[in-house]
Structure formats: structure tokens, C-alpha cells
Design a protein around this motif. Structure first.
Motif, PDB file in Angstrom:
ATOM      1  N   LEU A 149       2.297  59.018 -22.634  1.00  0.00           N
ATOM      2  CA  LEU A 149       3.133  58.706 -21.493  1.00  0.00           C
ATOM      3  C   LEU A 149       2.544  58.992 -20.130  1.00  0.00           C
ATOM      4  CD1 LEU A 149       6.453  59.942 -22.982  1.00  0.00           C
ATOM      5  CD2 LEU A 149       5.891  57.646 -22.947  1.00  0.00           C
ATOM      6  N   MET A 150       1.588  60.088 -20.355  1.00  0.00           N
ATOM      7  CA  MET A 150       0.940  60.490 -18.779  1.00  0.00           C
ATOM      8  C   MET A 150       0.105  59.487 -18.427  1.00  0.00           C
ATOM      9  SD  MET A 150       0.753  64.460 -19.813  1.00  0.00           S
ATOM     10  CE  MET A 150      -0.439  64.903 -18.506  1.00  0.00           C
ATOM     11  N   VAL A 151      -0.814  59.177 -19.402  1.00  0.00           N
ATOM     12  CA  VAL A 151      -1.984  58.447 -18.970  1.00  0.00           C
ATOM     13  C   VAL A 151      -1.512  56.965 -18.928  1.00  0.00           C
ATOM     14  CG1 VAL A 151      -4.142  57.459 -19.934  1.00  0.00           C
ATOM     15  CG2 VAL A 151      -3.670  59.861 -20.282  1.00  0.00           C
ATOM     16  N   ARG A 152      -0.540  56.781 -19.522  1.00  0.00           N
ATOM     17  CA  ARG A 152      -0.040  55.313 -19.218  1.00  0.00           C
ATOM     18  C   ARG A 152       0.492  55.058 -17.895  1.00  0.00           C
ATOM     19  NH1 ARG A 152       5.097  53.455 -22.664  1.00  0.00           N
ATOM     20  NH2 ARG A 152       6.003  54.861 -21.072  1.00  0.00           N
ATOM     21  N   GLY A 153       1.506  56.101 -17.504  1.00  0.00           N
ATOM     22  CA  GLY A 153       1.945  56.286 -16.320  1.00  0.00           C
ATOM     23  C   GLY A 153       0.777  56.102 -15.163  1.00  0.00           C
ATOM     24  N   ALA A 154      -0.158  56.923 -15.238  1.00  0.00           N
ATOM     25  CA  ALA A 154      -1.170  57.307 -14.299  1.00  0.00           C
ATOM     26  C   ALA A 154      -1.858  55.950 -14.177  1.00  0.00           C
ATOM     27  CB  ALA A 154      -2.305  58.253 -14.472  1.00  0.00           C
ATOM     28  N   VAL A 155      -2.218  55.189 -15.238  1.00  0.00           N
ATOM     29  CA  VAL A 155      -2.893  54.049 -15.163  1.00  0.00           C
ATOM     30  C   VAL A 155      -2.033  53.018 -14.481  1.00  0.00           C
ATOM     31  CG1 VAL A 155      -4.041  52.084 -16.463  1.00  0.00           C
ATOM     32  CG2 VAL A 155      -4.505  54.469 -17.053  1.00  0.00           C
ATOM     33  N   HIS A 156      -1.149  52.636 -15.174  1.00  0.00           N
ATOM     34  CA  HIS A 156       0.069  51.653 -14.797  1.00  0.00           C
ATOM     35  C   HIS A 156       0.433  51.665 -13.616  1.00  0.00           C
ATOM     36  CE1 HIS A 156       0.913  50.036 -19.032  1.00  0.00           C
ATOM     37  NE2 HIS A 156      -0.353  50.238 -18.840  1.00  0.00           N
ATOM     38  N   GLU A 157       0.921  52.858 -12.943  1.00  0.00           N
ATOM     39  CA  GLU A 157       1.411  53.053 -11.735  1.00  0.00           C
ATOM     40  C   GLU A 157       0.540  53.687 -10.453  1.00  0.00           C
ATOM     41  OE1 GLU A 157       4.982  55.743 -12.104  1.00  0.00           O
ATOM     42  OE2 GLU A 157       5.492  54.850 -14.154  1.00  0.00           O
TER      43      GLU A 157
ATOM     44  N   TRP B 181      -3.697  54.075 -10.658  1.00  0.00           N
ATOM     45  CA  TRP B 181      -4.951  53.708 -10.814  1.00  0.00           C
ATOM     46  C   TRP B 181      -5.158  52.028 -10.678  1.00  0.00           C
ATOM     47  CZ3 TRP B 181      -8.378  50.822 -13.737  1.00  0.00           C
ATOM     48  CH2 TRP B 181      -9.644  50.697 -13.447  1.00  0.00           C
ATOM     49  N   PHE B 182      -4.433  51.369 -11.703  1.00  0.00           N
ATOM     50  CA  PHE B 182      -4.597  50.105 -12.148  1.00  0.00           C
ATOM     51  C   PHE B 182      -4.247  49.226 -10.584  1.00  0.00           C
ATOM     52  CE2 PHE B 182      -3.671  45.855 -13.508  1.00  0.00           C
ATOM     53  CZ  PHE B 182      -4.706  45.591 -14.390  1.00  0.00           C
ATOM     54  N   PRO B 183      -3.127  49.673  -9.957  1.00  0.00           N
ATOM     55  CA  PRO B 183      -2.719  48.594  -8.754  1.00  0.00           C
ATOM     56  C   PRO B 183      -3.806  48.842  -7.781  1.00  0.00           C
ATOM     57  CG  PRO B 183      -0.657  49.769  -9.643  1.00  0.00           C
ATOM     58  CD  PRO B 183      -1.877  50.454 -10.519  1.00  0.00           C
ATOM     59  N   ALA B 184      -4.387  50.148  -7.671  1.00  0.00           N
ATOM     60  CA  ALA B 184      -5.262  50.432  -6.585  1.00  0.00           C
ATOM     61  C   ALA B 184      -6.641  49.550  -7.028  1.00  0.00           C
ATOM     62  CB  ALA B 184      -5.689  51.957  -6.311  1.00  0.00           C
ATOM     63  N   ALA B 185      -6.975  49.511  -8.140  1.00  0.00           N
ATOM     64  CA  ALA B 185      -8.173  48.884  -8.806  1.00  0.00           C
ATOM     65  C   ALA B 185      -7.935  47.300  -8.444  1.00  0.00           C
ATOM     66  CB  ALA B 185      -8.420  49.074 -10.169  1.00  0.00           C
TER      67      ALA B 185
ATOM     68  N   HIS C   9     -11.519  61.130  -9.277  1.00  0.00           N
ATOM     69  CA  HIS C   9     -12.804  60.789  -8.838  1.00  0.00           C
ATOM     70  C   HIS C   9     -12.704  59.079  -8.636  1.00  0.00           C
ATOM     71  CE1 HIS C   9     -14.619  64.547  -8.052  1.00  0.00           C
ATOM     72  NE2 HIS C   9     -14.341  64.936  -9.150  1.00  0.00           N
ATOM     73  N   SER C  10     -12.505  58.454  -9.752  1.00  0.00           N
ATOM     74  CA  SER C  10     -12.420  56.921  -9.527  1.00  0.00           C
ATOM     75  C   SER C  10     -11.581  56.583  -8.468  1.00  0.00           C
ATOM     76  CB  SER C  10     -12.047  56.406 -11.030  1.00  0.00           C
ATOM     77  OG  SER C  10     -12.217  54.890 -11.106  1.00  0.00           O
ATOM     78  N   LEU C  11     -10.217  57.044  -8.441  1.00  0.00           N
ATOM     79  CA  LEU C  11      -9.391  56.650  -7.458  1.00  0.00           C
ATOM     80  C   LEU C  11      -9.968  56.997  -6.003  1.00  0.00           C
ATOM     81  CD1 LEU C  11      -6.341  55.476  -7.222  1.00  0.00           C
ATOM     82  CD2 LEU C  11      -5.708  57.856  -6.990  1.00  0.00           C
ATOM     83  N   LEU C  12     -10.428  57.994  -5.782  1.00  0.00           N
ATOM     84  CA  LEU C  12     -11.215  58.339  -4.667  1.00  0.00           C
ATOM     85  C   LEU C  12     -12.391  57.182  -4.243  1.00  0.00           C
ATOM     86  CD1 LEU C  12     -11.496  60.147  -2.115  1.00  0.00           C
ATOM     87  CD2 LEU C  12     -12.851  61.676  -3.878  1.00  0.00           C
ATOM     88  N   ALA C  13     -13.086  56.833  -5.345  1.00  0.00           N
ATOM     89  CA  ALA C  13     -14.059  55.813  -4.897  1.00  0.00           C
ATOM     90  C   ALA C  13     -13.629  54.559  -4.587  1.00  0.00           C
ATOM     91  CB  ALA C  13     -14.965  55.606  -6.292  1.00  0.00           C
ATOM     92  N   ILE C  14     -12.448  54.102  -5.189  1.00  0.00           N
ATOM     93  CA  ILE C  14     -11.821  52.876  -5.141  1.00  0.00           C
ATOM     94  C   ILE C  14     -11.304  52.723  -3.529  1.00  0.00           C
ATOM     95  CG2 ILE C  14      -9.856  51.555  -5.599  1.00  0.00           C
ATOM     96  CD1 ILE C  14     -10.047  52.311  -8.579  1.00  0.00           C
ATOM     97  N   ASP C  15     -10.722  54.076  -3.121  1.00  0.00           N
ATOM     98  CA  ASP C  15     -10.286  54.014  -1.915  1.00  0.00           C
ATOM     99  C   ASP C  15     -11.468  53.985  -0.798  1.00  0.00           C
ATOM    100  OD1 ASP C  15      -7.934  54.955   0.184  1.00  0.00           O
ATOM    101  OD2 ASP C  15      -9.648  56.545   0.642  1.00  0.00           O
ATOM    102  N   ASN C  16     -12.467  54.768  -1.014  1.00  0.00           N
ATOM    103  CA  ASN C  16     -13.612  54.747  -0.130  1.00  0.00           C
ATOM    104  C   ASN C  16     -14.190  53.378  -0.094  1.00  0.00           C
ATOM    105  OD1 ASN C  16     -14.705  57.184   1.202  1.00  0.00           O
ATOM    106  ND2 ASN C  16     -13.976  58.093  -0.638  1.00  0.00           N
TER     107      ASN C  16
END
Length: 482
Positions: free
Chosen positions: A153-161, A163-167, A372-379
Motif C-alpha cells: 500500500l505504501m509503495v503504491r501510494g508513493a509511486v501513484h500519488e 513519484w509517477f506524477p512528477a516523472a 533521491h529520484s524525486l529530488l533529481a526529477i525536480d532538479n
């Protein structure tokens, strides 16, 4: 060896309040990665555990699985679900206090929820049946039944809500840049040497296309869950309630949580889905790393100029500097993220016999991997927004490299030879002799073309060709992103 002089006493930073973060994600970069805290922190893990335990009680009572268990009224179900919805600072502290006694995190969650159920008559209504279902909390479960579902549930939420929208937003921004610059001709470099021209938009489109392909894979990844007891046999379930269809109960519960049911496991869910997901995210990272290094190189070449930020400093000593720090920061964070994701994927697929604890500590690093991936995407997104294309520089570079038309001329000579035109012998070798290791001018190339004896229409076509117009279908290829 001992130091000669003892250091002077210092303020112990570990005792400073508020607490100082050990790592950069919870310190310097906290604002960027904060949305992940709601999904991948230790507190989020405990909230997910409470959610799983609550939904299990509701599932058992709603389907009359355990004889004698009362069915919960809507307000009683809502009371339990509100324990999850209101889970905050006080509840985090209370759980920590319970765990100091239990020295077991999942058992602490069980006792925490039982306290809420025992308090239901005062908090909800006097005649509530909730106290009668207290022993259904953690009924026939092993800790890993709770943990594997919680992590899914946690990973799905993190990805769907998060990481994925940012990517997706990043990839869409690259695609927009590709469309905007689809017709901007640019000298290509293969092996770092001048090569057949392309367009800036087409090269950005290649990267956007690669990123989108990985996103499609990530969007289709499954999140598996299991609920089958201490060694995956439903032993306790059958011992307690032998007449229940426990496989059906398990499957419907896992699917109720929005997960894919795994029917065959040891004590733990095998984590193969996590390895698959992390490999896909790591591959996205690596493509993004390629984008960051390419853009960095384009900045170094002068293809892109960077728009200075008012008040910012590029160097402590060289005031002219505008450094490509967003892309360099992204590179480093993508490398850290990939290292963690690779380790997670490699470690989690192995568990000795029916259970070992290597996955417990390993999974607590899922947050930093995505952070770290989310931070890179933001940069990268911030870096792309500060770029401007130097079209004049690109035109100058193309005009300085007429030798790149050697490919076009020798190809036209080959076609003419096949068509029966005389004097077209050894076209590759003749162009190699003319161009290899040399810089040609427009006059040099046009004079050579005029001397070949090609049909008039071919000669005219080649004499009108320039490095800037020799981009083939590059502009049209960008449309594949639509």
C-alpha cells in the motif's frame, strides 16, 4: 593512534533541538521530498499497519467468517477507519511508547488498535458491539501478513500519488521542448566528432520517448500481497475456523485493498514485484541520467545558454560563472537512487527457507531510494526551465562543418552507379579522401559535386544542400511523441 591534544569541548549536535537531520533528504532537501513522508516513512508504515488491521476486522465481520462475530454497523466501521484517518503526532508517540514495552512493532500496533476498540463505548456509543471483536485484531495473522500488505500500500501510494506524477510532468516538459525545437538544425556528434546533422527537437524527442516507455512499464507494474499465516499454509486459520474458505477470504481481502493476490508464499510475500518495480524505476533513472549528461554537454558546447537567477552565485571566485548545477545535482542523486534500488531489487528476492529478516531493514530504505529520484526529477525540471537555445551558435557550427555532407554525396553516387551512370566508381573512398580529417568550405563541397558528372538534377539537389538543411526527417520524427 591517540591524538596528542584532546579537542576543545564542543556543543554535541546530536542533542540540539529541534533534531538535526543526519541525511540530506530530511535536511537540506526536505521541502522537495516531503510528499514521500506520507507514504514511505516509519510513521507511514505504522499507519498502513493500522489500516490493514482495521480492514481485516471489518472484512472478517462483514463476511461472517468467524462464527459468533457480530456484524459491525456503518458507524462502527467508520469509527475504526477514523483511527487511520486521524493517525497523527499523538498516535505516533503512543505507538512508540507501546513498542518500548513490546519491543515488537507489529504487536505494538495490535495493542494500539485494541485500546481504541476498548474505548469505543465511551467514544462512540454505549451499546456498540466493537468490544466483542477485539480479539479479531490480528486474528490468525503473522506479522508479515500485515507488513507485506502495508508495504504494498505504501509503495503504491508513493509511486501513484507522488513519484509517477512528477516523472510524467518532467517527461511532458521534455516533449514540449522537443516540439518547440523540432525544426532547429544542429550538428550531431558521434564519438564526439562532427556527424550527420539532426535537429535539437529530434534529439530531445528521443529522450522523451525513452522516458515514456519506462513510464508505461511502471504504470503496468503489479503490487502483490498475501495473507496466509506463519509459513503460508493457513495453519492457524484452519485450526481456529476449519469450515471457512480461507483462500477465498484471503484473496477477497487482498483485492479489497487494491492489490494483486499472491497464492503461494512462505512466511513472507516473495517481493518479486518490488524487484520488478525498482528495476523499472532504476531504468527510468538511468535514461534521465543520460538526459542530464546530454543537456550538460549541450550547455558546455553552447547549444543551450543558462538564464541567470537574480542574486545567485556560480563561483566563489569567478563571478562570470553560471554553472549547470541542476543537472549535476540530478546526476548524483540518480546514481544514489539507482544504487539503492539495485540493492533493494537484488536483496529482496532472496529469503532463507521460510523466513529471514534481511528484508525488514532493507525495505526501510525504499523511501531514500525514491527520495533521491524525486529530488533529481525536480532538479532536471528546474534546470530545463532555465535554458535558452542559441540558434545563431548552432548555425555557425553547422556552417563550419561542410564535410558532413560527404555521406550524402557518396550515397547519391552509389544510387547513380546502380542506375548506370558512368564515372561513379569507389564513391565512399573518394569522399573519404576528400573529407577525412579535413574541414571543407561550401565552395569546396560544391566544386567537388560539380566535378562528378552526376545527372543534372542530382547535381543541383546536392549543390543546394547545406549542413543546416541536411537533417533528413528529423523534424517529422518528433511527431511520434504525440
Amino acid at each position: 593512534m591517540p591524538l596528542d591534544d584532546a579537542p576543545a569541548p564542543r556543543v554535541p549536535l546530536a542533542d540540539v533541538t529541534p533534531a538535526i537531520a543526519l541525511g540530506p533528504l530530511d535536511g537540506r532537501y526536505r521541502p522537495t521530498v516531503a510528499p514521500l513522508v506520507d507514504h514511505l516513512s516509519e510513521a507511514a508504515l505504522n499507519r498502513a499497519r493500522v489500516e490493514v488491521e482495521v480492514e481485516w476486522v471489518i472484512h472478517l465481520t462483514s463476511h461472517a467468517v468467524v462464527p459468533g462475530a457480530p456484524e459491525l454497523a456503518p458507524d462502527e466501521q467508520q469509527y475504526l477507519r477514523d483511527v487511520v484517518a486521524t493517525f497523527g503526532a499523538d498516535e505516533i508517540a503512543e505507538l512508540a511508547e507501546i513498542e518500548r514495552t513490546t519491543v515488537h512493532d507489529v504487536k505494538a500496533v495490535e495493542y494500539f488498535l485494541k485500546r481504541r476498540i476498548a474505548a469505543a463505548p465511551d467514544a462512540l456509543r454505549a451499546d456498540t458491539v466493537l468490544p466483542r471483536v477485539g480479539e479479531l485484531v490480528h486474528f490468525a495473522l503473522t506479522s508479515e501478513d500485515v507488513n507485506n500488505l502495508s508495504y504494498a500500500l505504501m509503495v503504491r501510494g508513493a509511486v501513484h500519488e507522488v513519484w509517477f506524477p512528477a516523472a510524467v510532468a518532467l517527461t511532458d516538459e521534455v516533449a514540449v521542448l522537443a516540439a518547440e525545437h523540432a525544426d532547429v538544425p544542429m550538428l550531431a556528434l558521434t564519438h564526439g566528432q562532427p556527424a550527420t546533422p539532426t535537429t535539437l527537437g529530434k534529439e530531445l524527442a528521443v529522450l522523451a520517448h525513452r522516458l515514456r516507455r519506462q513510464l508505461r512499464r511502471i504504470a503496468s507494474d503489479e503490487y502483490l500481497g498475501k495473507l496466509n499465516g506463519a509459513t503460508g499454509t493457513y495453519g492457524a486459520h484452519l485450526a481456529a475456523v476449519p469450515d471457512a474458505d480461507w483462500q477465498m477470504v484471503s484473496r477477497t481481502f487482498v483485492e479489497h485493498l487494491g492489490l494483486t493476490w499472491n497464492p503461494l508464499t512462505t512466511q513472507i510475500e516473495s517481493h518479486d514485484w518490488q524487484a520488478e518495480l525498482y528495476a523499472d524505476v532504476a531504468r527510468f533513472n538511468r535514461v534521465l541520467h543520460n538526459l542530464a549528461t546530454d543537456v550538460w554537454t549541450y550547455i558546455s558546447r553552447g547549444v543551450f545558454t543558462q538564464i541567470p537567477v537574480a542574486g545567485a552565485t556560480g563561483s566563489s571566485t569567478m563571478p562570470h560563472k553560471v554553472n549547470p548545477i541542476r543537472f549535476e545535482n540530478a546526476e548524483a542523486n540518480l546514481e544514489i537512487s539507482c544504487a539503492l534500488l539495485d540493492t533493494l531489487a537484488a536483496t529482496l528476492v532472496t529469503s532463507r527457507l521460510q523466513r529471514d529478516l534481511t528484508d525488514s531493514t532493507t525495505q526501510r530504505n525504499i523511501g531514500p531510494a525514491f527520495g533521491h529520484s524525486l529530488l533529481a526529477i525536480d532538479n532536471v525540471r528546474r534546470g530545463l526551465r532555465a535554458l535558452s537555445v542559441d540558434v545563431a551558435m548552432l548555425a555557425r557550427e553547422l556552417d563550419a562543418n561542410w564535410e558532413v555532407l560527404g555521406e550524402a554525396v557518396q550515397s547519391a553516387m552509389r544510387a547513380a552507379s546502380v542506375a548506370g551512370v558512368a564515372g561513379m566508381d569507389n564513391p565512399y573512398e573518394r569522399l573519404k579522401e576528400l573529407t577525412r580529417g579535413r574541414r571543407l568550405t561550401a565552395d569546396d563541397m560544391r566544386s567537388f559535386v560539380g566535378s562528378l558528372g552526376l545527372p543534372a538534377d542530382v547535381t543541383e539537389r546536392l549543390r543546394n544542400l547545406s549542413p543546416a538543411s541536411y537533417t533528413g526527417m528529423a523534424s517529422a520524427l518528433v511527431a511520434h511523441l504525440e
